[in-house]
Design a protein around this motif. Structure first.
Motif, PDB file in Angstrom:
ATOM      1  N   GLU A  84    -116.370 135.194  -4.746  1.00 39.26           N
ATOM      2  CA  GLU A  84    -116.307 134.202  -5.822  1.00 39.26           C
ATOM      3  C   GLU A  84    -115.933 134.855  -7.145  1.00 39.26           C
ATOM      4  OE1 GLU A  84    -119.180 131.021  -8.173  1.00 39.26           O
ATOM      5  OE2 GLU A  84    -119.925 131.987  -6.358  1.00 39.26           O
ATOM      6  N   LEU A  85    -116.497 136.016  -7.409  1.00 45.44           N
ATOM      7  CA  LEU A  85    -116.191 136.739  -8.643  1.00 45.44           C
ATOM      8  C   LEU A  85    -114.708 137.101  -8.703  1.00 45.44           C
ATOM      9  CD1 LEU A  85    -117.744 137.690 -11.121  1.00 45.44           C
ATOM     10  CD2 LEU A  85    -118.179 139.840  -9.929  1.00 45.44           C
ATOM     11  N   ASP A  86    -114.157 137.531  -7.563  1.00 45.86           N
ATOM     12  CA  ASP A  86    -112.737 137.857  -7.491  1.00 45.86           C
ATOM     13  C   ASP A  86    -111.881 136.609  -7.744  1.00 45.86           C
ATOM     14  OD1 ASP A  86    -110.566 139.752  -6.868  1.00 45.86           O
ATOM     15  OD2 ASP A  86    -110.283 138.485  -5.097  1.00 45.86           O
ATOM     16  N   ALA A  87    -112.273 135.486  -7.169  1.00 46.86           N
ATOM     17  CA  ALA A  87    -111.516 134.239  -7.355  1.00 46.86           C
ATOM     18  C   ALA A  87    -111.566 133.767  -8.809  1.00 46.86           C
ATOM     19  CB  ALA A  87    -112.058 133.152  -6.430  1.00 46.86           C
ATOM     20  N   ARG A  88    -112.709 133.938  -9.468  1.00 48.49           N
ATOM     21  CA  ARG A  88    -112.847 133.516 -10.865  1.00 48.49           C
ATOM     22  C   ARG A  88    -112.042 134.405 -11.816  1.00 48.49           C
ATOM     23  NH1 ARG A  88    -119.176 132.077 -12.090  1.00 48.49           N
ATOM     24  NH2 ARG A  88    -119.346 130.352 -10.618  1.00 48.49           N
ATOM     25  N   ASN A  89    -111.819 135.636 -11.413  1.00 54.74           N
ATOM     26  CA  ASN A  89    -111.081 136.605 -12.229  1.00 54.74           C
ATOM     27  C   ASN A  89    -109.783 136.936 -11.514  1.00 54.74           C
ATOM     28  OD1 ASN A  89    -113.109 137.480 -14.490  1.00 54.74           O
ATOM     29  ND2 ASN A  89    -114.290 137.357 -12.589  1.00 54.74           N
ATOM     30  N   ASP A  90    -108.876 135.974 -11.514  1.00 53.21           N
ATOM     31  CA  ASP A  90    -107.681 136.050 -10.688  1.00 53.21           C
ATOM     32  C   ASP A  90    -106.711 137.171 -11.062  1.00 53.21           C
ATOM     33  OD1 ASP A  90    -107.216 134.572 -13.063  1.00 53.21           O
ATOM     34  OD2 ASP A  90    -105.437 133.663 -12.180  1.00 53.21           O
ATOM     35  N   LEU A  91    -106.859 137.767 -12.222  1.00 51.43           N
ATOM     36  CA  LEU A  91    -105.966 138.861 -12.618  1.00 51.43           C
ATOM     37  C   LEU A  91    -106.570 140.237 -12.318  1.00 51.43           C
ATOM     38  CD1 LEU A  91    -104.618 137.383 -15.949  1.00 51.43           C
ATOM     39  CD2 LEU A  91    -103.508 137.415 -13.703  1.00 51.43           C
ATOM     40  N   LEU A  92    -107.774 140.243 -11.766  1.00 48.50           N
ATOM     41  CA  LEU A  92    -108.433 141.480 -11.366  1.00 48.50           C
ATOM     42  C   LEU A  92    -108.504 141.532  -9.851  1.00 48.50           C
ATOM     43  CD1 LEU A  92    -111.557 141.391 -13.748  1.00 48.50           C
ATOM     44  CD2 LEU A  92    -109.287 142.369 -14.201  1.00 48.50           C
ATOM     45  N   SER A  93    -108.743 142.707  -9.338  1.00 47.82           N
ATOM     46  CA  SER A  93    -109.086 142.865  -7.923  1.00 47.82           C
ATOM     47  C   SER A  93    -110.543 143.296  -7.884  1.00 47.82           C
ATOM     48  CB  SER A  93    -108.195 143.925  -7.277  1.00 47.82           C
ATOM     49  OG  SER A  93    -108.684 144.248  -5.992  1.00 47.82           O
ATOM     50  N   ILE A  94    -111.388 142.494  -7.260  1.00 45.77           N
ATOM     51  CA  ILE A  94    -112.815 142.797  -7.144  1.00 45.77           C
ATOM     52  C   ILE A  94    -113.171 142.685  -5.661  1.00 45.77           C
ATOM     53  CG2 ILE A  94    -115.156 142.165  -7.828  1.00 45.77           C
ATOM     54  CD1 ILE A  94    -113.905 140.770 -10.299  1.00 45.77           C
ATOM     55  N   ARG A  95    -113.591 143.800  -5.099  1.00 42.13           N
ATOM     56  CA  ARG A  95    -113.891 143.805  -3.661  1.00 42.13           C
ATOM     57  C   ARG A  95    -114.946 144.855  -3.350  1.00 42.13           C
ATOM     58  NH1 ARG A  95    -111.233 148.318  -2.250  1.00 42.13           N
ATOM     59  NH2 ARG A  95    -109.382 148.867  -3.397  1.00 42.13           N
ATOM     60  N   ALA A  96    -115.491 144.773  -2.168  1.00 43.97           N
ATOM     61  CA  ALA A  96    -116.425 145.798  -1.701  1.00 43.97           C
ATOM     62  C   ALA A  96    -115.626 147.049  -1.375  1.00 43.97           C
ATOM     63  CB  ALA A  96    -117.176 145.307  -0.468  1.00 43.97           C
ATOM     64  N   THR A  97    -116.223 148.195  -1.616  1.00 46.87           N
ATOM     65  CA  THR A  97    -115.543 149.435  -1.261  1.00 46.87           C
ATOM     66  C   THR A  97    -115.962 149.876   0.135  1.00 46.87           C
ATOM     67  OG1 THR A  97    -115.144 151.741  -1.849  1.00 46.87           O
ATOM     68  CG2 THR A  97    -117.313 150.876  -2.378  1.00 46.87           C
ATOM     69  N   SER A  98    -115.040 150.525   0.801  1.00 41.50           N
ATOM     70  CA  SER A  98    -115.336 151.040   2.134  1.00 41.50           C
ATOM     71  C   SER A  98    -115.813 152.494   2.083  1.00 41.50           C
ATOM     72  CB  SER A  98    -114.091 150.936   3.019  1.00 41.50           C
ATOM     73  OG  SER A  98    -113.036 151.688   2.441  1.00 41.50           O
ATOM     74  N   MET A  99    -115.954 153.046   0.891  1.00 39.78           N
ATOM     75  CA  MET A  99    -116.388 154.439   0.775  1.00 39.78           C
ATOM     76  C   MET A  99    -117.806 154.599   1.287  1.00 39.78           C
ATOM     77  SD  MET A  99    -114.781 155.928  -2.670  1.00 39.78           S
ATOM     78  CE  MET A  99    -113.039 155.916  -2.972  1.00 39.78           C
ATOM     79  N   ALA A 100    -117.969 155.479   2.237  1.00 38.42           N
ATOM     80  CA  ALA A 100    -119.264 155.682   2.886  1.00 38.42           C
ATOM     81  C   ALA A 100    -120.337 156.128   1.908  1.00 38.42           C
ATOM     82  CB  ALA A 100    -119.130 156.704   4.015  1.00 38.42           C
ATOM     83  N   SER A 101    -119.970 156.886   0.887  1.00 36.68           N
ATOM     84  CA  SER A 101    -120.954 157.384  -0.082  1.00 36.68           C
ATOM     85  C   SER A 101    -121.695 156.259  -0.791  1.00 36.68           C
ATOM     86  CB  SER A 101    -120.277 158.275  -1.120  1.00 36.68           C
ATOM     87  OG  SER A 101    -119.696 159.389  -0.519  1.00 36.68           O
ATOM     88  N   ASP A 104    -122.593 150.923   1.575  1.00 39.28           N
ATOM     89  CA  ASP A 104    -122.447 149.459   1.610  1.00 39.28           C
ATOM     90  C   ASP A 104    -122.920 148.758   0.345  1.00 39.28           C
ATOM     91  OD1 ASP A 104    -121.308 149.412   4.190  1.00 39.28           O
ATOM     92  OD2 ASP A 104    -123.300 149.513   5.106  1.00 39.28           O
ATOM     93  N   ASP A 105    -123.059 149.485  -0.759  1.00 40.73           N
ATOM     94  CA  ASP A 105    -123.462 148.840  -2.007  1.00 40.73           C
ATOM     95  C   ASP A 105    -122.487 149.161  -3.136  1.00 40.73           C
ATOM     96  OD1 ASP A 105    -125.066 147.167  -3.600  1.00 40.73           O
ATOM     97  OD2 ASP A 105    -126.077 148.912  -4.455  1.00 40.73           O
ATOM     98  N   GLY A 106    -121.226 149.346  -2.808  1.00 38.80           N
ATOM     99  CA  GLY A 106    -120.238 149.628  -3.837  1.00 38.80           C
ATOM    100  C   GLY A 106    -119.274 148.475  -4.003  1.00 38.80           C
TER     101      GLY A 106
END
Length: 166
Positions: A84-101, A104-106
């Motif tokens: 939802e945050l990504d959709a509201r800010n359509d000019l940004l990319s907001i996503r979960a990171t796959s970095m293991a470090s 699952d909270d990045g």
């Protein structure tokens, strides 16, 4: 931007330089003929902030900033799931990171500043101690990352001079 991130990440960034964070200039990560990073801030084993530029026909056409924060903290502070945050800010990319470090909270947020409204959307996000510190605390206990040999002490000294001025 680096000083602001470090101020939100640590009580005393000067005291943990190299042990907890490093700053590299012109790293080769994802470098191509059309993309180059100017710098990367790493905390422990993970990159958390970088500035890059895009080239077309050898000319800079855009600058982009990527920042990593705690996903759960960002969702709590905004009251929105990342989608939802990504959709509201359509000019940004907001996503979960796959970095293991990040365990699952990045969340990774990228803003290309060629559009002024993108900068406004970026500035509206709570990128502060509430969203940065939880991720940093998770990363810092992992110990030093593999980047001290690439650390630029001159750039770091410049950044540290600007702590509190951001």
């Amino acid at each position: 931007m680096v000083a602001a991130y470090l101020s939100n990440a640590f009580d005393d960034p000067r005291a943990v330089e190299l042990d907890r964070w490093t700053l590299t200039c012109f790293p080769t990560t994802n470098k191509s003929s059309t993309h180059q990073r100017l710098f990367t801030l790493n905390i422990g084993p993970m990159e958390v902030l970088y500035l890059a530029y895009e080239l077309v026909d050898g000319q800079v056409v855009d600058w982009g900033l990527t920042v990593y924060v705690s996903r759960s903290a960002l969702e709590a502070e905004t009251g929105c799931q990342l989608v939802e945050l990504d959709a509201r800010n359509d000019l940004l990319s907001i996503r979960a990171t796959s970095m293991a470090s990040a365990e699952d909270d990045g969340a990774v947020i990228t803003c290309w500043f060629g559009d002024e409204v993108a900068g406004e959307q970026f500035d509206s996000l709570p990128l502060d101690v509430t969203t940065i510190r939880p991720l940093v605390d998770r990363l810092a206990i992992k110990g030093p990352g593999p980047y001290p040999r690439y650390h630029n002490p001159w750039f770091a000294a410049h950044v540290l001079q600007h702590l509190g001025q951001e």
